[in-house]
Design a protein around this motif. Structure first.
Motif, PDB file in Angstrom:
ATOM      1  N   LYS A 135       0.817  -1.217   0.000  1.00  0.00           N
ATOM      2  CA  LYS A 135       0.000   0.000   0.000  1.00  0.00           C
ATOM      3  C   LYS A 135       0.851   1.267   0.000  1.00  0.00           C
ATOM      4  CE  LYS A 135      -3.653  -2.405  -0.154  1.00  0.00           C
ATOM      5  NZ  LYS A 135      -4.419  -2.453  -1.420  1.00  0.00           N
ATOM      6  N   ALA A 136       2.127   1.134   0.326  1.00  0.00           N
ATOM      7  CA  ALA A 136       3.007   2.303   0.348  1.00  0.00           C
ATOM      8  C   ALA A 136       3.519   2.661  -1.037  1.00  0.00           C
ATOM      9  CB  ALA A 136       4.192   2.053   1.284  1.00  0.00           C
ATOM     10  N   SER A 137       3.376   1.760  -1.998  1.00  0.00           N
ATOM     11  CA  SER A 137       3.886   2.004  -3.340  1.00  0.00           C
ATOM     12  C   SER A 137       2.747   2.376  -4.291  1.00  0.00           C
ATOM     13  CB  SER A 137       4.597   0.754  -3.874  1.00  0.00           C
ATOM     14  OG  SER A 137       4.887   0.898  -5.253  1.00  0.00           O
ATOM     15  N   PRO A 138       2.908   3.448  -5.072  1.00  0.00           N
ATOM     16  CA  PRO A 138       1.866   3.816  -6.037  1.00  0.00           C
ATOM     17  C   PRO A 138       1.642   2.753  -7.105  1.00  0.00           C
ATOM     18  CG  PRO A 138       3.861   5.142  -6.354  1.00  0.00           C
ATOM     19  CD  PRO A 138       4.039   4.392  -5.077  1.00  0.00           C
ATOM     20  N   ASP A 139       2.641   1.879  -7.327  1.00  0.00           N
ATOM     21  CA  ASP A 139       2.508   0.841  -8.342  1.00  0.00           C
ATOM     22  C   ASP A 139       1.649  -0.329  -7.881  1.00  0.00           C
ATOM     23  OD1 ASP A 139       4.155   2.264 -10.093  1.00  0.00           O
ATOM     24  OD2 ASP A 139       5.971   1.324  -9.279  1.00  0.00           O
ATOM     25  N   THR A 140       1.542  -0.499  -6.554  1.00  0.00           N
ATOM     26  CA  THR A 140       0.833  -1.687  -6.048  1.00  0.00           C
ATOM     27  C   THR A 140      -0.285  -1.369  -5.064  1.00  0.00           C
ATOM     28  OG1 THR A 140       2.531  -1.915  -4.310  1.00  0.00           O
ATOM     29  CG2 THR A 140       2.854  -3.166  -6.345  1.00  0.00           C
ATOM     30  N   ARG A 141      -0.486  -0.090  -4.742  1.00  0.00           N
ATOM     31  CA  ARG A 141      -1.443   0.248  -3.691  1.00  0.00           C
ATOM     32  C   ARG A 141      -2.892  -0.099  -4.045  1.00  0.00           C
ATOM     33  NH1 ARG A 141      -0.582   6.493  -4.666  1.00  0.00           N
ATOM     34  NH2 ARG A 141       1.027   6.111  -3.088  1.00  0.00           N
ATOM     35  N   ASP A 142      -3.184  -0.206  -5.358  1.00  0.00           N
ATOM     36  CA  ASP A 142      -4.570  -0.476  -5.759  1.00  0.00           C
ATOM     37  C   ASP A 142      -4.887  -1.960  -5.883  1.00  0.00           C
ATOM     38  OD1 ASP A 142      -5.173   2.243  -5.888  1.00  0.00           O
ATOM     39  OD2 ASP A 142      -4.504   2.409  -7.978  1.00  0.00           O
ATOM     40  N   ILE A 143      -3.890  -2.830  -5.653  1.00  0.00           N
ATOM     41  CA  ILE A 143      -4.170  -4.278  -5.715  1.00  0.00           C
ATOM     42  C   ILE A 143      -4.976  -4.673  -4.478  1.00  0.00           C
ATOM     43  CG2 ILE A 143      -3.186  -6.598  -5.833  1.00  0.00           C
ATOM     44  CD1 ILE A 143      -0.609  -5.314  -6.931  1.00  0.00           C
ATOM     45  N   PRO A 144      -6.173  -5.244  -4.643  1.00  0.00           N
ATOM     46  CA  PRO A 144      -6.939  -5.660  -3.471  1.00  0.00           C
ATOM     47  C   PRO A 144      -6.269  -6.835  -2.757  1.00  0.00           C
ATOM     48  CG  PRO A 144      -8.052  -6.345  -5.491  1.00  0.00           C
ATOM     49  CD  PRO A 144      -6.893  -5.480  -5.908  1.00  0.00           C
ATOM     50  N   VAL A 145      -6.213  -6.737  -1.430  1.00  0.00           N
ATOM     51  CA  VAL A 145      -5.601  -7.779  -0.600  1.00  0.00           C
ATOM     52  C   VAL A 145      -6.663  -8.364   0.321  1.00  0.00           C
ATOM     53  CG1 VAL A 145      -3.902  -8.280   1.201  1.00  0.00           C
ATOM     54  CG2 VAL A 145      -3.323  -6.692  -0.666  1.00  0.00           C
ATOM     55  N   ILE A 146      -6.820  -9.694   0.282  1.00  0.00           N
ATOM     56  CA  ILE A 146      -7.701 -10.398   1.214  1.00  0.00           C
ATOM     57  C   ILE A 146      -6.817 -11.204   2.148  1.00  0.00           C
ATOM     58  CG2 ILE A 146      -9.522 -12.120   1.492  1.00  0.00           C
ATOM     59  CD1 ILE A 146     -10.527 -11.420  -1.293  1.00  0.00           C
ATOM     60  N   PHE A 147      -6.912 -10.942   3.448  1.00  0.00           N
ATOM     61  CA  PHE A 147      -6.138 -11.713   4.419  1.00  0.00           C
ATOM     62  C   PHE A 147      -6.779 -13.074   4.627  1.00  0.00           C
ATOM     63  CE2 PHE A 147      -4.233  -7.676   6.228  1.00  0.00           C
ATOM     64  CZ  PHE A 147      -2.932  -8.024   5.890  1.00  0.00           C
ATOM     65  N   ILE A 148      -5.928 -14.102   4.721  1.00  0.00           N
ATOM     66  CA  ILE A 148      -6.384 -15.453   5.062  1.00  0.00           C
ATOM     67  C   ILE A 148      -5.621 -15.878   6.311  1.00  0.00           C
ATOM     68  CG2 ILE A 148      -7.115 -16.191   2.756  1.00  0.00           C
ATOM     69  CD1 ILE A 148      -4.359 -17.428   2.356  1.00  0.00           C
ATOM     70  N   SER A 149      -6.355 -16.245   7.347  1.00  0.00           N
ATOM     71  CA  SER A 149      -5.676 -16.549   8.607  1.00  0.00           C
ATOM     72  C   SER A 149      -6.577 -17.326   9.543  1.00  0.00           C
ATOM     73  CB  SER A 149      -5.236 -15.244   9.276  1.00  0.00           C
ATOM     74  OG  SER A 149      -4.603 -15.514  10.503  1.00  0.00           O
ATOM     75  N   ALA A 150      -5.941 -18.070  10.441  1.00  0.00           N
ATOM     76  CA  ALA A 150      -6.680 -18.743  11.516  1.00  0.00           C
ATOM     77  C   ALA A 150      -6.970 -17.782  12.646  1.00  0.00           C
ATOM     78  CB  ALA A 150      -5.870 -19.938  12.031  1.00  0.00           C
ATOM     79  N   MET A 151      -6.368 -16.585  12.577  1.00  0.00           N
ATOM     80  CA  MET A 151      -6.591 -15.577  13.617  1.00  0.00           C
ATOM     81  C   MET A 151      -7.934 -14.907  13.359  1.00  0.00           C
ATOM     82  SD  MET A 151      -2.753 -13.998  13.349  1.00  0.00           S
ATOM     83  CE  MET A 151      -3.094 -12.624  14.447  1.00  0.00           C
ATOM     84  N   GLY A 152      -8.910 -15.224  14.166  1.00  0.00           N
ATOM     85  CA  GLY A 152     -10.264 -14.759  13.891  1.00  0.00           C
ATOM     86  C   GLY A 152     -10.795 -13.735  14.863  1.00  0.00           C
ATOM     87  N   GLU A 153      -9.951 -13.214  15.720  1.00  0.00           N
ATOM     88  CA  GLU A 153     -10.402 -12.222  16.675  1.00  0.00           C
ATOM     89  C   GLU A 153     -10.708 -10.894  15.982  1.00  0.00           C
ATOM     90  OE1 GLU A 153     -10.997 -12.787  19.864  1.00  0.00           O
ATOM     91  OE2 GLU A 153     -10.418 -14.890  19.569  1.00  0.00           O
ATOM     92  N   VAL A 154     -11.606 -10.141  16.614  1.00  0.00           N
ATOM     93  CA  VAL A 154     -12.008  -8.852  16.035  1.00  0.00           C
ATOM     94  C   VAL A 154     -10.808  -7.947  15.829  1.00  0.00           C
ATOM     95  CG1 VAL A 154     -13.305  -6.734  16.465  1.00  0.00           C
ATOM     96  CG2 VAL A 154     -14.340  -8.963  16.989  1.00  0.00           C
ATOM     97  N   GLN A 155      -9.900  -7.941  16.805  1.00  0.00           N
ATOM     98  CA  GLN A 155      -8.737  -7.054  16.684  1.00  0.00           C
ATOM     99  C   GLN A 155      -7.828  -7.463  15.527  1.00  0.00           C
ATOM    100  OE1 GLN A 155      -9.544  -8.842  19.373  1.00  0.00           O
ATOM    101  NE2 GLN A 155      -7.762  -9.829  20.337  1.00  0.00           N
TER     102      GLN A 155
END
Length: 366
Positions: A70-90
């Motif tokens: 997200k810090a780079s103008p070349d890649t900031r618009d690529i959508p990122v979906i996190f996948i994780s076993a960490m399911g807490e709200v935080q």
């Protein structure tokens, strides 16, 4: 395969990568990476349409990878979906804070994975299409704006040339006075008491409007306009009306623009400046000019600039009733008129800009 959207899967567990690949392989072109560093390398080589990014990985975790993207103008618009076993709200909150668009928890639910990947791919494609459409519209607007500016310039010069063809002056008088006014305005814009009156954006409309300073001469009878000798008192009274005729013609154009809803008849409108110049460029600093006998700063600045430009060019130009003066002779007359005929500040600027005035006169000589 080439037309399929590309999805980058980033996970340090081969099993998770294989599961996701099996789910998505029929609809997407897939790339895999096993850690954050490899993921960034993959992105630098080929920009994916979406990234499925694990959070807990050795070395650089998913949050850090996302922040780098997200810090780079070349890649900031690529959508990122996190996948994780960490399911807490935080955990989810942190993911959205660093720029993720969604969050999928492990173990994977195939319908959820397919639905969310499809949704964000379609959204991303729609945003790209909208961006491309907006870019196309912007280019069309810029093209149309350039066309209108060219049309405006041609119209102004056609009208100004029409006035000049009835006078003893030449078309190059239009050019010279334009550039004299521009040179004075650009100099005073940078220093002196008139800098605030010449904000960014005002020099160009001044330049455009200058050729219309004598447009009112089209209404002066030939017997007076073309008389080779000195005008008598009554003839001079008629000649002076060219300022009012010019002002009224331009004011009518302004009124018509306002009638059709153009609100940009503003402080930097070239029509407003043209009206000021046409009406007031024969006013004198000491109040002895015409048509109103204005004095000092009551005379519009645009007209005070034109007064110096117009008189200087008239002095150095040949007319049927006179020979041209040298620059030195014209300079002496301009200096003699400092504080009486001309604004002292503008005369001082003229002295500084003498070489530029001479260069303009040479470039656009008759």
């Amino acid at each position: 395969m080439k037309n399929k959207p590309t999805v980058l899967i980033v996970d340090d567990e081969s099993m998770n990568i294989n599961i996701l690949m099996d789910l998505l392989k029929s609809d997407y072109r897939l790339i895999a990476a096993k850690d954050g560093t490899q993921a960034l390398q993959r992105v630098s080589q080929s920009t994916p349409d979406l990234i499925l990014l694990d959070i807990m990985m050795p070395g650089m975790d998913g949050y850090s990878v996302c922040e780098r993207l997200k810090a780079s103008p070349d890649t900031r618009d690529i959508p990122v979906i996190f996948i994780s076993a960490m399911g807490e709200v935080q955990d989810e909150t942190r993911g959205f804070e660093v720029g993720a668009v969604d969050y999928i928890t492990k173990p994977f639910s195939p319908p959820v994975v397919l639905a969310r990947v499809s949704t964000h791919i379609q959204l991303c494609q729609a945003q790209k299409a909208m961006k491309a459409h907006n870019q196309q519209l912007e280019e069309q607007v810029q093209l149309r704006t350039r066309e209108l500016a060219i049309t405006q310039d041609v119209t102004i010069h056609s009208l100004a040339s029409l006035a000049e063809t009835r006078d003893n002056e030449t078309g190059n008088h239009i050019r010279r006075t334009q550039y004299y006014v521009k040179a004075l305005a650009e100099y005073l814009q940078l220093q002196g008491p008139y800098a605030k009156e010449l904000p960014q954006g005002v020099v160009e409309p001044l330049f455009k409007s200058a050729p219309l300073h004598d447009i009112g001469k089209v209404g002066i009878p030939d017997a007076i306009l073309l008389k080779p000798g000195k005008l008598d008192h009554n003839e001079f009274d008629v000649m002076k009306t060219h300022t009012t005729l010019g002002r009224d013609a331009i004011a009518k154009a302004e009124a018509e623009l306002q009638d059709v809803g153009d609100e940009d008849v503003s402080k930097t409108s070239f029509l407003r400046l043209a009206r000021e110049i046409a009406y007031s460029h024969h006013e004198k600093w000491d109040g002895s000019g015409y048509p109103e006998g204005l004095s000092g700063v009551d005379i519009p600045l645009s007209a005070r600039l034109m007064a110096v430009a117009d008189v200087y060019d008239a002095l150095i130009s040949r007319r049927v009733y006179k020979e041209p003066m040298t620059h030195e002779q014209a300079r002496t007359i301009i200096l003699d008129g400092r504080g009486s005929h001309f604004d002292p500040v503008i005369v001082d600027a003229f002295i500084v800009l003498e070489p530029e005035f001479q260069a303009i006169a040479a470039r656009y000589q008759d």
